[in-house]
Design a protein around this motif. Structure first.
Motif, PDB file in Angstrom:
ATOM      1  N   PHE A 103      -5.955  -8.969  -5.484  1.00  0.00           N
ATOM      2  CA  PHE A 103      -5.663  -8.556  -4.113  1.00  0.00           C
ATOM      3  C   PHE A 103      -5.622  -9.765  -3.187  1.00  0.00           C
ATOM      4  N   THR A 104      -4.635  -9.775  -2.311  1.00  0.00           N
ATOM      5  CA  THR A 104      -4.609 -10.685  -1.171  1.00  0.00           C
ATOM      6  C   THR A 104      -4.936  -9.851   0.058  1.00  0.00           C
ATOM      7  N   VAL A 105      -5.915 -10.293   0.847  1.00  0.00           N
ATOM      8  CA  VAL A 105      -6.435  -9.468   1.943  1.00  0.00           C
ATOM      9  C   VAL A 105      -6.123 -10.109   3.287  1.00  0.00           C
ATOM     10  N   GLU A 106      -5.570  -9.315   4.191  1.00  0.00           N
ATOM     11  CA  GLU A 106      -5.292  -9.766   5.547  1.00  0.00           C
ATOM     12  C   GLU A 106      -6.607 -10.048   6.268  1.00  0.00           C
ATOM     13  N   ALA A 107      -6.745 -11.254   6.811  1.00  0.00           N
ATOM     14  CA  ALA A 107      -8.018 -11.665   7.413  1.00  0.00           C
ATOM     15  C   ALA A 107      -8.419 -10.808   8.604  1.00  0.00           C
ATOM     16  N   SER A 108      -7.446 -10.218   9.300  1.00  0.00           N
ATOM     17  CA  SER A 108      -7.758  -9.438  10.502  1.00  0.00           C
ATOM     18  C   SER A 108      -8.591  -8.196  10.200  1.00  0.00           C
ATOM     19  N   LEU A 109      -8.660  -7.787   8.927  1.00  0.00           N
ATOM     20  CA  LEU A 109      -9.504  -6.643   8.577  1.00  0.00           C
ATOM     21  C   LEU A 109     -10.950  -6.897   8.978  1.00  0.00           C
ATOM     22  N   GLY A 110     -11.356  -8.154   8.916  1.00  0.00           N
ATOM     23  CA  GLY A 110     -12.748  -8.486   9.212  1.00  0.00           C
ATOM     24  C   GLY A 110     -13.062  -8.614  10.687  1.00  0.00           C
ATOM     25  N   SER A 111     -12.039  -8.598  11.538  1.00  0.00           N
ATOM     26  CA  SER A 111     -12.283  -8.744  12.980  1.00  0.00           C
ATOM     27  C   SER A 111     -11.872  -7.504  13.761  1.00  0.00           C
ATOM     28  N   THR A 112     -11.603  -6.420  13.049  1.00  0.00           N
ATOM     29  CA  THR A 112     -11.121  -5.193  13.681  1.00  0.00           C
ATOM     30  C   THR A 112     -12.229  -4.148  13.743  1.00  0.00           C
ATOM     31  N   HIS A 113     -12.372  -3.534  14.913  1.00  0.00           N
ATOM     32  CA  HIS A 113     -13.281  -2.400  15.072  1.00  0.00           C
ATOM     33  C   HIS A 113     -12.454  -1.115  15.096  1.00  0.00           C
ATOM     34  N   PHE A 114     -12.944  -0.102  14.381  1.00  0.00           N
ATOM     35  CA  PHE A 114     -12.173   1.139  14.292  1.00  0.00           C
ATOM     36  C   PHE A 114     -13.063   2.260  13.781  1.00  0.00           C
ATOM     37  N   ALA A 115     -12.874   3.468  14.342  1.00  0.00           N
ATOM     38  CA  ALA A 115     -13.537   4.671  13.847  1.00  0.00           C
ATOM     39  C   ALA A 115     -12.720   5.864  14.310  1.00  0.00           C
ATOM     40  N   CYS A 116     -12.219   6.655  13.378  1.00  0.00           N
ATOM     41  CA  CYS A 116     -11.368   7.793  13.724  1.00  0.00           C
ATOM     42  C   CYS A 116     -12.025   8.667  14.799  1.00  0.00           C
ATOM     43  N   ILE A 156      -6.009   1.316   6.811  1.00  0.00           N
ATOM     44  CA  ILE A 156      -5.847   0.236   5.841  1.00  0.00           C
ATOM     45  C   ILE A 156      -4.779   0.668   4.844  1.00  0.00           C
ATOM     46  N   ARG A 157      -3.892  -0.268   4.503  1.00  0.00           N
ATOM     47  CA  ARG A 157      -2.853  -0.011   3.532  1.00  0.00           C
ATOM     48  C   ARG A 157      -2.966  -1.000   2.365  1.00  0.00           C
ATOM     49  N   ILE A 158      -2.643  -0.535   1.178  1.00  0.00           N
ATOM     50  CA  ILE A 158      -2.560  -1.405   0.005  1.00  0.00           C
ATOM     51  C   ILE A 158      -1.122  -1.360  -0.505  1.00  0.00           C
ATOM     52  N   TYR A 159      -0.423  -2.484  -0.407  1.00  0.00           N
ATOM     53  CA  TYR A 159       0.975  -2.554  -0.808  1.00  0.00           C
ATOM     54  C   TYR A 159       1.122  -3.384  -2.079  1.00  0.00           C
ATOM     55  N   PRO A 160       1.930  -2.943  -3.023  1.00  0.00           N
ATOM     56  CA  PRO A 160       2.175  -3.754  -4.229  1.00  0.00           C
ATOM     57  C   PRO A 160       3.007  -4.979  -3.908  1.00  0.00           C
ATOM     58  N   GLU A 161       2.643  -6.102  -4.523  1.00  0.00           N
ATOM     59  CA  GLU A 161       3.435  -7.318  -4.423  1.00  0.00           C
ATOM     60  C   GLU A 161       4.525  -7.284  -5.493  1.00  0.00           C
ATOM     61  N   GLN A 162       5.376  -8.310  -5.509  1.00  0.00           N
ATOM     62  CA  GLN A 162       6.446  -8.359  -6.493  1.00  0.00           C
ATOM     63  C   GLN A 162       5.905  -8.565  -7.909  1.00  0.00           C
ATOM     64  N   SER A 163       4.825  -9.335  -8.026  1.00  0.00           N
ATOM     65  CA  SER A 163       4.233  -9.578  -9.342  1.00  0.00           C
ATOM     66  C   SER A 163       3.383  -8.379  -9.751  1.00  0.00           C
ATOM     67  N   GLU A 164       3.482  -7.965 -10.981  1.00  0.00           N
ATOM     68  CA  GLU A 164       2.740  -6.807 -11.464  1.00  0.00           C
ATOM     69  C   GLU A 164       1.233  -7.048 -11.381  1.00  0.00           C
ATOM     70  N   GLY A 165       0.501  -6.056 -10.921  1.00  0.00           N
ATOM     71  CA  GLY A 165      -0.948  -6.165 -10.844  1.00  0.00           C
ATOM     72  C   GLY A 165      -1.445  -6.902  -9.622  1.00  0.00           C
ATOM     73  N   GLU A 166      -0.562  -7.209  -8.664  1.00  0.00           N
ATOM     74  CA  GLU A 166      -0.961  -7.901  -7.450  1.00  0.00           C
ATOM     75  C   GLU A 166      -0.646  -7.031  -6.238  1.00  0.00           C
ATOM     76  N   TYR A 167      -1.599  -6.981  -5.288  1.00  0.00           N
ATOM     77  CA  TYR A 167      -1.464  -6.108  -4.121  1.00  0.00           C
ATOM     78  C   TYR A 167      -1.894  -6.845  -2.860  1.00  0.00           C
ATOM     79  N   TYR A 168      -1.369  -6.365  -1.742  1.00  0.00           N
ATOM     80  CA  TYR A 168      -1.695  -6.919  -0.435  1.00  0.00           C
ATOM     81  C   TYR A 168      -2.404  -5.843   0.381  1.00  0.00           C
ATOM     82  N   ILE A 169      -3.595  -6.155   0.891  1.00  0.00           N
ATOM     83  CA  ILE A 169      -4.375  -5.211   1.693  1.00  0.00           C
ATOM     84  C   ILE A 169      -4.287  -5.615   3.154  1.00  0.00           C
ATOM     85  N   CYS A 170      -3.882  -4.674   4.010  1.00  0.00           N
ATOM     86  CA  CYS A 170      -3.709  -5.020   5.415  1.00  0.00           C
ATOM     87  C   CYS A 170      -4.110  -3.848   6.317  1.00  0.00           C
TER      88      CYS A 170
END
Length: 205
Positions: free
Chosen positions: A19-32, A140-154
């Motif tokens: 997984f490659t993770v978007e750094a902004s996940l760690g600086s975001t406040h959120f609660a439904c 939060i979304r998890i998107y597949p990358e072009q390479s198999e078994g790799e994902y981007y979390i944002c």
């Protein structure tokens, strides 16, 4: 009720997944804040429903007989007409919708859209499958990358979730902590603990 037909292997993404993770996940406040958004993430127009994994297709079919009693007639009619899921042109899968709007699994508690699968899970009628993981993780979304078994979390920021951002800031609730359970469901306990300890540090810096 036998539960053996309602169990899927967890975590959903296996250990070898990268997984490659978007750094902004760690600086975001959120609660439904359902009292304000009314479950808008389940009812947004646009034609395509929520993305699902191939492994979740069978789960939708297995839980359908249990959740049918919660569904309004519009949802039942849509299921009869178009089925539970759709195969998209890009090779992905999505849950069907009612006339391109709410998810076919939506039922209503007053004016709030609620997931019938999650309702059945909370009531002890479904085991092991709370709801599709993309729904559980949102925004939060998890998107597949072009390479198999790799994902981007944002983090996906949409207007409908403004009440959730306001509540998160007001109550100082980090996005990653609010969604810790679905993240753990997707990634497993060890990877979730590492993600939280790594990214939540940015909230205090």
């Amino acid at each position: 009720m036998s539960t053996e037909n309602y169990l899927i292997e967890l975590p959903i993404y296996p250990e070898h997944t990268h997984f490659t993770v978007e750094a902004s996940l760690g600086s975001t406040h959120f609660a439904c804040d359902l009292s304000q958004c009314k479950g808008a993430c389940c009812t947004m127009p646009g034609g395509r429903g929520a993305p699902i994994l191939r492994s979740e297709i069978a789960e939708l079919g297995r839980v359908l007989p249990i959740v049918t009693k919660y569904l309004p007639q519009a949802g039942l009619d849509a299921i009869s007409k178009v089925g539970l899921w759709q195969s998209e042109a890009d090779g992905t899968f999505t849950i069907s919708t009612v006339d391109g709007k709410e998810c076919i699994f939506v039922h209503w508690e007053g004016d709030v859209a609620v997931c019938a699968i999650q309702t059945a899970f909370k009531n002890g009628e479904v085991m092991g499958f709370e709801k599709p993981i993309s729904c559980h993780l949102f925004p939060i979304r998890i998107y597949p990358e072009q390479s198999e078994g790799e994902y981007y979390i944002c983090y996906e920021e949409i207007d409908e979730c403004q009440p959730g951002r306001q509540r998160g800031v007001a109550e100082r609730i980090p996005l990653l902590n609010f969604l810790e359970h679905p993240i753990s469901r997707a990634l497993g306990k060890k990877r979730t603990e590492f993600l939280l300890s790594s990214l939540n540090d940015s909230l205090s810096n």
